[in-house]
Design an enzyme around this catalytic site. Structure first.
Site, short mmCIF file in Angstrom:
data_model
loop_
_atom_site.label_atom_id
_atom_site.label_comp_id
_atom_site.label_asym_id
_atom_site.label_seq_id
_atom_site.Cartn_x
_atom_site.Cartn_y
_atom_site.Cartn_z
N ASN A 68 8.60 0.00 -1.71
CA ASN A 68 7.21 -0.32 -1.40
C ASN A 68 6.39 -0.73 -2.63
O ASN A 68 5.31 -1.30 -2.48
CB ASN A 68 6.57 0.91 -0.73
CG ASN A 68 5.08 0.77 -0.57
OD1 ASN A 68 4.59 0.10 0.32
ND2 ASN A 68 4.32 1.41 -1.46
N TYR B 40 0.88 -13.60 -5.72
CA TYR B 40 1.14 -12.47 -4.83
C TYR B 40 1.70 -12.93 -3.49
O TYR B 40 2.72 -12.42 -3.02
CB TYR B 40 -0.15 -11.66 -4.61
CG TYR B 40 0.03 -10.58 -3.56
CD1 TYR B 40 0.68 -9.39 -3.88
CD2 TYR B 40 -0.42 -10.76 -2.25
CE1 TYR B 40 0.87 -8.41 -2.93
CE2 TYR B 40 -0.23 -9.79 -1.29
CZ TYR B 40 0.41 -8.62 -1.63
OH TYR B 40 0.61 -7.65 -0.68
N LYS C 40 5.47 -12.21 -1.77
CA LYS C 40 5.70 -11.59 -0.47
C LYS C 40 6.49 -12.53 0.45
O LYS C 40 7.28 -12.06 1.29
CB LYS C 40 4.37 -11.18 0.17
CG LYS C 40 3.70 -10.01 -0.54
CD LYS C 40 4.58 -8.76 -0.53
CE LYS C 40 3.92 -7.56 -1.16
NZ LYS C 40 4.72 -6.32 -1.06
#
Length: 261
Positions: free
Chosen positions: A86, A151, A155
């Site tokens: 995570n 970012y 992802k």
């Protein structure tokens, strides 16, 4: 699972979704090894121990091989039944205005370090032919992230990687699940310097609910799960809306100062 008390590793577990995932594991009877790159991971471990489970904490920079190796060594050879990868880092503002070391840190944390950890633990799971892997991706991976470009791209990488790894392990008893949340109430937007953006100021999903959805999906062996009906709609729309339009829409949400416009 092993015949003993199940054992889980949770990264990015000092706050937010990671801490909530660790809580889910504890409630489900897992012993825990939790990690983050800040001292708050020790406080998280103290809290989690109140649930009666064994909890070990490691403060390590998981953007580096050394940090990942330190985490793996802390497992002391114990078989890992669940890896909840995570740990992640955000970064707001325009790409060319960002300091490149900050850009590199996002990539090394979200992508390189995550893959190295999964490679190490995943190989051990494959040898045992047992284990669960949860990767925290994001619905951000479906959208070109203007003013959050690195970012979102990181992802997108993780989302794609999770599906590929799951297929490669299809004939084994190792499962791979990708949790794809939307904007969630965590320290993410403060750390990414995005509190003055519309997305940073908007109402967000509850981290505990997001984590529970991801944990349940992992335990059920599902391939992926998008948390929240609004996020499901957004992810579905991203498959048909042109990328240029998505980038323009994201700009309105993530451009610095947009919270006041």
């Amino acid at each position: 699972m092993t015949g003993q008390t199940p054992f889980a590793i949770v990264t990015g577990a000092s706050t937010g979704i990671g801490l909530e995932l660790a809580r889910c594991c504890s409630k489900a009877g897992f012993d825990l090894l939790i990690a983050a790159d800040e001292p708050a991971i020790e406080a998280a471990a103290v809290e989690l121990r109140t649930g009666g489970r064994s909890v070990e904490a490691v403060q390590a920079d998981l953007a580096t091989e050394e940090g990942v190796n330190r985490l793996c060594e802390a497992a002391k050879g114990r078989p890992v039944d669940a890896l909840l990868a995570n740990a992640g880092r955000g970064l707001g503002h325009a790409f060319l205005e960002q300091n490149f070391p900050d850009v590199r840190k996002v990539i090394d944390t979200n992508v390189t370090g995550t893959l190295y950890l999964i490679h190490r633990i995943g190989n051990e799971m494959r040898r045992r032919n047992s284990g669960r892997i949860l990767i925290t991706g994001s619905i951000a991976g479906f959208t070109p992230g203007s003013f959050q470009a690195v970012y979102n791209a990181s992802k997108a990488f993780l989302n794609s990687f999770s599906f590929a790894l799951r297929e490669e392990l299809r004939d084994s008893a190792v499962t791979v699940t990708c949790l794809m949340p939307g904007a969630t109430e965590t320290d993410f937007f403060r750390r990414a310097d995005m509190l003055d953006t519309k997305v940073g100021a908007a109402e967000k999903d509850d981290a505990g609910e997001v984590a529970q959805i991801g944990f349940d999906a992992m335990m059920s062996g599902e391939g992926d799960v998008v948390s929240g009906w609004k996020n499901k709609v957004m992810s579905a729309a991203a498959n048909v809306v042109p990328s240029g339009v998505l980038a323009s829409q994201h700009r309105r949400m993530a451009e610095p100062g947009s919270a006041n416009s």
